[in-house]
Write a protein that holds these residues in place. Structure first.
Motif, mmCIF file in Angstrom:
data_model
loop_
_atom_site.group_PDB
_atom_site.id
_atom_site.type_symbol
_atom_site.label_atom_id
_atom_site.label_comp_id
_atom_site.label_asym_id
_atom_site.label_seq_id
_atom_site.Cartn_x
_atom_site.Cartn_y
_atom_site.Cartn_z
ATOM 1 N N ASP A 110 -12.306 -17.450 36.840
ATOM 2 C CA ASP A 110 -11.362 -16.583 37.493
ATOM 3 C C ASP A 110 -10.186 -16.333 37.208
ATOM 4 O O ASP A 110 -9.571 -15.321 37.522
ATOM 5 N N ASP A 111 -9.399 -17.322 36.774
ATOM 6 C CA ASP A 111 -7.985 -17.241 36.393
ATOM 7 C C ASP A 111 -7.894 -16.339 35.177
ATOM 8 O O ASP A 111 -6.770 -15.764 35.031
ATOM 9 N N GLN A 165 -8.391 -12.728 36.651
ATOM 10 C CA GLN A 165 -7.159 -12.452 37.303
ATOM 11 C C GLN A 165 -6.089 -11.873 36.382
ATOM 12 O O GLN A 165 -5.307 -10.899 36.731
ATOM 13 N N ARG A 166 -5.717 -12.762 35.460
ATOM 14 C CA ARG A 166 -4.889 -12.110 34.307
ATOM 15 C C ARG A 166 -5.042 -10.814 33.668
ATOM 16 O O ARG A 166 -4.160 -10.007 33.537
ATOM 17 N N ASP A 217 -4.605 -8.275 36.477
ATOM 18 C CA ASP A 217 -3.284 -8.009 36.721
ATOM 19 C C ASP A 217 -2.585 -7.054 35.685
ATOM 20 O O ASP A 217 -1.863 -6.105 36.060
ATOM 21 N N ILE A 256 -12.579 -12.093 42.990
ATOM 22 C CA ILE A 256 -12.097 -11.601 41.725
ATOM 23 C C ILE A 256 -12.945 -10.889 40.690
ATOM 24 O O ILE A 256 -12.463 -9.751 40.071
ATOM 25 N N ALA A 293 -12.120 -7.259 39.466
ATOM 26 C CA ALA A 293 -11.906 -7.164 38.146
ATOM 27 C C ALA A 293 -12.857 -6.256 37.307
ATOM 28 O O ALA A 293 -12.270 -5.270 36.452
#
Length: 119
Positions: free
Chosen positions: A40-41, A44-45, A48, A73, A77
């Motif tokens: 997920d991280d 997320q990047r 973004d 997410i 995404a």
């Protein structure tokens, strides 16, 4: 024993299948979605970037909008990646996002959330 016409029949069948899968413009439909194996991280990047500098229209994944639910997410995404990819693929954009995304031929649209496909 195999019929001597078997190769011709097989070729005809495969050609027919390819035509059935192909769309009227001669293009196969494809969407860009988040890879389920991406943490997920990282998603997320990448999201973004897509919604910011990338120029994707992420308004439909905001609260009370048609693609907000499911509120994950991964789902958000996928919408952002696809919006970016559909807008810019004809200018050389890819569905890569640092290996966070992949191409699918299955329409990821659900309920009131329609994922764009631009030939």
């Amino acid at each position: 024993m195999m019929s001597p016409n078997f190769p011709r029949i097989l070729l005809l069948a495969l050609s027919f299948l390819a035509l059935m899968l192909q769309k009227s413009e001669g293009q196969f439909e494809e969407w860009c979605i988040a890879d389920e194996q991406t943490p997920d991280d990282e998603l997320q990047r990448a999201m973004d970037w897509a919604c910011g500098k990338g120029g994707a229209d992420c308004s439909k994944i905001q609260m009370n909008q048609p693609c907000y639910m499911p509120n994950t997410i991964r789902d958000h995404a996928s919408y952002a990646f696809n919006d970016y990819y559909q807008k810019f693929k004809h200018k050389g954009a890819t569905c890569y996002f640092n290996a966070a995304a992949l191409i699918t031929d299955l329409d990821p649209s659900h309920h009131s959330c329609k994922f764009d496909y631009l030939p």
